[in-house]
Design a protein around this motif. Structure first.
Motif, mmCIF file in Angstrom:
data_model
loop_
_atom_site.group_PDB
_atom_site.id
_atom_site.type_symbol
_atom_site.label_atom_id
_atom_site.label_comp_id
_atom_site.label_asym_id
_atom_site.label_seq_id
_atom_site.Cartn_x
_atom_site.Cartn_y
_atom_site.Cartn_z
ATOM 1 N N HIS A 94 0.830 -1.207 0.000
ATOM 2 C CA HIS A 94 0.000 0.000 0.000
ATOM 3 C C HIS A 94 0.864 1.257 0.000
ATOM 4 O O HIS A 94 0.598 2.206 -0.759
ATOM 5 N N VAL A 95 1.909 1.264 0.818
ATOM 6 C CA VAL A 95 2.794 2.434 0.908
ATOM 7 C C VAL A 95 3.553 2.637 -0.406
ATOM 8 O O VAL A 95 3.691 3.770 -0.891
ATOM 9 N N LEU A 96 4.046 1.549 -0.999
ATOM 10 C CA LEU A 96 4.762 1.662 -2.276
ATOM 11 C C LEU A 96 3.851 2.221 -3.360
ATOM 12 O O LEU A 96 4.253 3.091 -4.144
ATOM 13 N N ASP A 97 2.620 1.727 -3.420
ATOM 14 C CA ASP A 97 1.671 2.200 -4.431
ATOM 15 C C ASP A 97 1.320 3.671 -4.221
ATOM 16 O O ASP A 97 1.029 4.395 -5.177
ATOM 17 N N ARG A 98 1.339 4.094 -2.977
ATOM 18 C CA ARG A 98 0.981 5.488 -2.678
ATOM 19 C C ARG A 98 2.041 6.462 -3.171
ATOM 20 O O ARG A 98 1.715 7.547 -3.665
ATOM 21 N N PHE A 99 3.317 6.084 -3.048
ATOM 22 C CA PHE A 99 4.392 7.043 -3.319
ATOM 23 C C PHE A 99 5.139 6.809 -4.635
ATOM 24 O O PHE A 99 5.815 7.711 -5.117
ATOM 25 N N PRO A 102 4.819 2.900 -11.653
ATOM 26 C CA PRO A 102 5.496 1.802 -12.365
ATOM 27 C C PRO A 102 6.837 2.203 -12.969
ATOM 28 O O PRO A 102 7.705 1.342 -13.174
ATOM 29 N N ASN A 103 7.035 3.492 -13.252
ATOM 30 C CA ASN A 103 8.307 3.937 -13.817
ATOM 31 C C ASN A 103 9.372 4.180 -12.749
ATOM 32 O O ASN A 103 10.530 4.449 -13.071
ATOM 33 N N ASP A 104 8.974 4.098 -11.485
ATOM 34 C CA ASP A 104 9.905 4.333 -10.384
ATOM 35 C C ASP A 104 10.538 3.046 -9.867
ATOM 36 O O ASP A 104 11.580 3.082 -9.213
ATOM 37 N N ILE A 105 9.896 1.909 -10.126
ATOM 38 C CA ILE A 105 10.371 0.623 -9.604
ATOM 39 C C ILE A 105 10.646 -0.331 -10.763
ATOM 40 O O ILE A 105 9.755 -0.625 -11.554
ATOM 41 N N ASN A 106 11.884 -0.797 -10.849
ATOM 42 C CA ASN A 106 12.249 -1.751 -11.901
ATOM 43 C C ASN A 106 11.842 -3.176 -11.531
ATOM 44 O O ASN A 106 11.321 -3.915 -12.372
ATOM 45 N N GLN A 107 12.137 -3.533 -10.291
ATOM 46 C CA GLN A 107 11.930 -4.925 -9.866
ATOM 47 C C GLN A 107 11.324 -4.955 -8.462
ATOM 48 O O GLN A 107 11.894 -4.395 -7.523
ATOM 49 N N LEU A 108 10.185 -5.595 -8.345
ATOM 50 C CA LEU A 108 9.568 -5.849 -7.048
ATOM 51 C C LEU A 108 9.545 -7.358 -6.856
ATOM 52 O O LEU A 108 8.915 -8.081 -7.631
ATOM 53 N N VAL A 109 10.256 -7.836 -5.846
ATOM 54 C CA VAL A 109 10.406 -9.278 -5.611
ATOM 55 C C VAL A 109 9.928 -9.598 -4.198
ATOM 56 O O VAL A 109 10.360 -8.953 -3.232
ATOM 57 N N ASP A 119 5.921 -10.078 -10.663
ATOM 58 C CA ASP A 119 4.744 -9.892 -11.512
ATOM 59 C C ASP A 119 5.051 -10.331 -12.941
ATOM 60 O O ASP A 119 6.166 -10.133 -13.436
ATOM 61 N N GLN A 120 4.056 -10.928 -13.600
ATOM 62 C CA GLN A 120 4.286 -11.388 -14.972
ATOM 63 C C GLN A 120 4.538 -10.232 -15.937
ATOM 64 O O GLN A 120 5.037 -10.430 -17.039
ATOM 65 N N GLY A 121 4.208 -9.023 -15.523
ATOM 66 C CA GLY A 121 4.464 -7.864 -16.370
ATOM 67 C C GLY A 121 5.898 -7.370 -16.333
ATOM 68 O O GLY A 121 6.261 -6.461 -17.088
ATOM 69 N N MET A 122 6.733 -7.953 -15.483
ATOM 70 C CA MET A 122 8.143 -7.552 -15.414
ATOM 71 C C MET A 122 8.815 -7.822 -16.757
ATOM 72 O O MET A 122 8.606 -8.860 -17.383
ATOM 73 N N SER A 123 9.656 -6.885 -17.205
ATOM 74 C CA SER A 123 10.321 -7.029 -18.497
ATOM 75 C C SER A 123 11.281 -8.213 -18.492
ATOM 76 O O SER A 123 11.807 -8.588 -17.430
ATOM 77 N N LYS A 157 10.867 -11.648 2.835
ATOM 78 C CA LYS A 157 11.538 -10.422 2.388
ATOM 79 C C LYS A 157 10.851 -9.837 1.158
ATOM 80 O O LYS A 157 10.358 -10.563 0.301
ATOM 81 N N ILE A 158 10.839 -8.505 1.109
ATOM 82 C CA ILE A 158 10.413 -7.777 -0.077
ATOM 83 C C ILE A 158 11.613 -6.982 -0.583
ATOM 84 O O ILE A 158 12.237 -6.239 0.177
ATOM 85 N N SER A 159 11.942 -7.149 -1.851
ATOM 86 C CA SER A 159 13.064 -6.443 -2.468
ATOM 87 C C SER A 159 12.533 -5.468 -3.505
ATOM 88 O O SER A 159 11.720 -5.838 -4.358
ATOM 89 N N ILE A 160 12.975 -4.210 -3.404
ATOM 90 C CA ILE A 160 12.543 -3.191 -4.353
ATOM 91 C C ILE A 160 13.765 -2.562 -5.010
ATOM 92 O O ILE A 160 14.576 -1.917 -4.335
ATOM 93 N N ASN A 161 13.922 -2.810 -6.295
ATOM 94 C CA ASN A 161 14.976 -2.152 -7.061
ATOM 95 C C ASN A 161 14.370 -0.927 -7.737
ATOM 96 O O ASN A 161 13.499 -1.031 -8.590
ATOM 97 N N PHE A 162 14.840 0.240 -7.312
ATOM 98 C CA PHE A 162 14.301 1.498 -7.812
ATOM 99 C C PHE A 162 15.028 1.946 -9.077
ATOM 100 O O PHE A 162 16.209 1.632 -9.286
ATOM 101 N N ALA A 163 14.320 2.680 -9.913
ATOM 102 C CA ALA A 163 14.915 3.252 -11.120
ATOM 103 C C ALA A 163 16.011 4.242 -10.734
ATOM 104 O O ALA A 163 16.041 4.766 -9.615
#
Length: 278
Positions: A94-99, A102-109, A119-123, A157-163
């Motif tokens: 919820h917090v990630l979606d708020r701030f 999709p162009n800010d996060i490359n990889q959400l694991v 997500d299946q939409g990951m490049s 664990k949640i991993s967020i790789n930011f742009a």
């Protein structure tokens, strides 16, 4: 002084920048470690399946701290893990979606101790990068529904790789006030933040192994290069920051390696330690 355990970070520390290492030299060093009854531990922000791949010929003979301390293995056996409760997980999304868009996060694991989901939409490009660090990865139709669809799984664990245009210091300032107190966020390098159980740190995981193996702090050697290694480096007087580490990391460690991660800095230092430990 007798060294009984050596723990090393992986990317930027033990591994070269191309994520490889000197297998021939490691084999020689590992045989020396066994001869001197020194336990070797790989401590990484990435997953246990990835570490298994890196050390497939040694898996049963060493220890693994993965996901920044959320998961601990002794050999190929799970020793301890620190799950995140479902409510806290939903809060993170919820917090990630708020701030962030999709162009800010490359990889959400989102990971369990043995498996990771994206997500299946990951490049395809980002998916290959994720597989490098997590190995056992599954695409799902909607990563935001992973908790309800896998309600019996223990997520760790949640991993967020930011742009690249995202400043991680601003991310920390933004998210710290919104994340549940049961969670901790740590920078793992490569513009990536890891969010997990508040007690799931490399330092705490290594402390658990220290207690289990009945070791004193000065019987442990640690290697690291990044902020998520600082707690581990502070545990012992035998800590080494890599030559390639940032100055603040070197200031916190007792020593600095003579050579960097691209020139076998960890293995060369271990060789010297073994010679002096005889």
């Amino acid at each position: 002084m007798s060294i009984k355990l050596i723990a090393t970070d992986m990317d930027g520390t033990f591994l070269r920048d191309d994520h490889t290492y000197n297998h021939s030299l490691f084999n020689k060093v590992f045989r020396q470690l066994e001869r001197h009854n020194i336990f070797f531990v790989a401590a990484s922000g990435s997953s246990y399946p990835r570490l298994q791949r890196e050390f497939k010929d040694y898996t049963t003979k060493m220890g693994f701290i993965s996901q920044n301390g959320s998961v601990i293995h002794l050999g190929d056996k799970l020793f301890k893990s620190f799950p995140i409760n479902q409510e806290a997980l939903a809060r993170v999304i919820h917090v990630l979606d708020r701030f962030y868009g999709p162009n800010d996060i490359n990889q959400l694991v989102i990971s369990t101790s043995e498996k990771s989901y994206v997500d299946q939409g990951m490049s395809p490009h980002d998916f290959e990068i994720v597989k490098l660090f997590y190995e056992n990865v599954e695409r799902v139709p909607d990563i935001r529904k992973i908790f309800s669809q896998h309600s019996n799984d223990d997520f760790t664990k949640i991993s967020i790789n930011f742009a690249n245009h995202i400043n991680l210091k601003k991310v920390a300032a933004t998210l710290d006030g919104y994340l549940p107190p049961s969670l901790i966020m740590e920078n793992s390098g490569f513009n990536t933040d890891l969010i997990g159980n508040a007690v799931a740190t490399k330092q705490n995981a290594l402390s658990i192994l220290q207690k289990h193996l009945h070791l004193k702090p000065d019987e442990i050697v640690t290697f690291g290069d990044n902020e998520n290694d600082l707690g581990m480096l502070a545990m012992t007087s035998q800590s080494y920051a890599m030559k390639n580490a940032q100055p603040i990391i070197k200031m916190q460690a007792a020593h600095t390696t003579i050579t960097d991660n691209n020139h076998d800095g960890v293995l060369q230092t271990i060789n010297d330690i073994i010679k002096n430990n005889r």
